[in-house]
Design an enzyme around this catalytic site. Structure first.
Site, PDB file in Angstrom:
ATOM      1  CE  LYS A   1      -2.075  -5.722 -11.327  1.00  0.00           C
ATOM      2  NZ  LYS A   1      -1.975  -6.913 -12.114  1.00  0.00           N
TER       3      LYS A   1
ATOM      4  CG  ASP B   1       1.016  -9.536 -12.691  1.00  0.00           C
ATOM      5  OD1 ASP B   1       1.333 -10.635 -13.158  1.00  0.00           O
ATOM      6  OD2 ASP B   1      -0.049  -9.317 -12.085  1.00  0.00           O
TER       7      ASP B   1
ATOM      8  NE  ARG C   1       2.481 -13.591 -17.098  1.00  0.00           N
ATOM      9  CZ  ARG C   1       2.100 -13.089 -15.913  1.00  0.00           C
ATOM     10  NH1 ARG C   1       1.769 -11.812 -15.785  1.00  0.00           N
ATOM     11  NH2 ARG C   1       2.060 -13.857 -14.856  1.00  0.00           N
TER      12      ARG C   1
ATOM     13  CE  LYS D   1      -2.137  -9.184 -29.130  1.00  0.00           C
ATOM     14  NZ  LYS D   1      -3.390  -9.217 -29.919  1.00  0.00           N
TER      15      LYS D   1
ATOM     16  CG  HIS E   1      -7.050 -14.227 -24.367  1.00  0.00           C
ATOM     17  ND1 HIS E   1      -6.682 -13.023 -23.825  1.00  0.00           N
ATOM     18  CD2 HIS E   1      -7.114 -15.104 -23.350  1.00  0.00           C
ATOM     19  CE1 HIS E   1      -6.541 -13.163 -22.526  1.00  0.00           C
ATOM     20  NE2 HIS E   1      -6.786 -14.406 -22.213  1.00  0.00           N
TER      21      HIS E   1
END
Ligand SMILES: Cc1cc2nc3c(=O)[nH]c(=O)nc-3n(C[C@H](O)[C@H](O)[C@H](O)COP(=O)(O)OP(=O)(O)OC[C@H]3O[C@@H](n4cnc5c(N)ncnc54)[C@H](O)[C@@H]3O)c2cc1C
Length: 299
Positions: A88, A122, A172, A175, A220
């Site tokens: 991060k 991230d 990447r 959502k 997922h």
């Protein structure tokens, strides 16, 4: 709740909460995460390692985190693990000094090059998006061993992705895990899901792939997983162009199904003591998780 210090202080001391967090992380120590990575590798699953923590207040802490990840890259190579790292920007000092954050990220990417590895960045909450894109762009000009997360819930992401494609970017798609205002993010889940699909298809298009891009399909959601698998098969997209990515402990049967079908998969394994905000975001993603915790607290 993820940002409430009072709750963090109390909840992290509760035995049940400590036990239930183990569903999402194998342990607080790097060794626990590396053992999980070794077990995943035996099943044909790659790993992404991430040390939990965010929003530091002191420059020394950013140095500590950077040194920690440098050590992780060394240990991963020594152990022969197929494990990348994900960081991060606020852990590397973004709130304190952008130049310092860039320098720390660059140290990690340089080490990843030496160790034949890869660094993911991230994406945090919306106020950090511009600075994170800048960080990515300046690091990418120096090495391809770096990738960036983008969030399908933000309206701006489609445009950001267009600007990243010419760089041959490793992206990447997620959502998005933060609470964002409807003025900047799709409030309806169905719209986020559709945007996720559209963004992934765009990143799998010929021009995006020919520039050397790599897509991480980080969800997922079985519907999206299968819809994108159909798109991939229909367009004969090679397995070198994409990987599915999921979190440790979530949708294990879907993970197994993907591996059995010969789809590339990486699972992100988190570790570290600062797990509370991260754990709260995992609970928030699925009401059933919250009920599970409440039931056990009252049991
Ligand atoms: C590898 C990886 C990296 C990520 N990096 C970032 C990042 O950099 N920035 C960021 O904002 N977000 C990140 N996320 C989190 C992401 O934004 C979502 O919050 C998270 O993945 C949940 O959304 P979903 O796509 O799985 O779909 P959802 O629609 O939320 O869930 C689909 C289904 O998956 C299952 N599921 C999802 N979450 C859970 C859970 N917590 N517990 C149990 N079951 C669950 C349920 O069956 C659910 O019905 C990352 C996620 C992954 C997998």
């Amino acid at each position: 709740m993820s940002t409430n210090p009072w709750l963090r202080e109390r909840a992290t001391r509760t035995a049940f909460v400590r036990r239930s967090v183990s569903t999402f992380m194998p342990g607080e120590r790097l060794e626990d995460a590396m053992a999980a990575a070794a077990a995943q590798q035996k099943q044909g699953i790659g790993t992404i390692l991430t040390k939990l923590g965010e929003n530091l207040t002191r420059v020394e802490e950013a140095e500590e985190v950077t040194r920690h990840y440098l050590d992780v890259l060394d240990k991963v190579q020594a152990a022969g693990l197929r494990a990348q790292i994900s960081v991060k920007p606020t852990q590397l000092g973004l709130d304190l000094d952008k130049a310092l954050c860039f320098a720390n990220l660059q140290r990690l990417v340089d080490r990843a090059v030496e160790r034949d590895n890869f660094v993911w960045i991230d994406m945090e909450s919306s106020p950090y998006v511009d600075a994170t894109l800048d960080l990515y762009r300046s690091t990418r000009t120096r090495s391809p061993r770096v990738g960036l997360a983008v969030q399908a819930y933000l309206y701006r992401t489609a445009q950001d992705v267009e600007s990243l494609i010419p760089l041959g970017a490793a992206i990447r798609v997620v959502k998005g895990a933060y609470l964002e205002a409807p003025s900047i993010a799709y409030p309806k889940k169905a719209d986020v899901d559709e945007n996720f699909y559209t963004l992934c298809c765009r990143l799998l298009a010929d021009d995006a792939r020919k520039g050397g891009g790599l897509l991480h399909i980080a969800t997922h959601d079985p519907r999206l997983v299968d819809r994108l698998a159909s798109f991939i098969d229909q367009h004969r997209i090679p397995t070198s162009a994409y990987e599915y990515a999921m979190l440790y402990g979530i949708q294990r049967s879907l993970q197994q199904r993907l591996v059995q079908a010969g789809r590339p998969l990486r699972v992100l394994v988190a570790y570290g003591e600062y797990w509370f905000p991260w754990y709260m975001r995992r609970l928030a993603e699925r009401p059933a998780n919250v009920w599970f915790v409440i039931k056990n607290i009252f049991a």
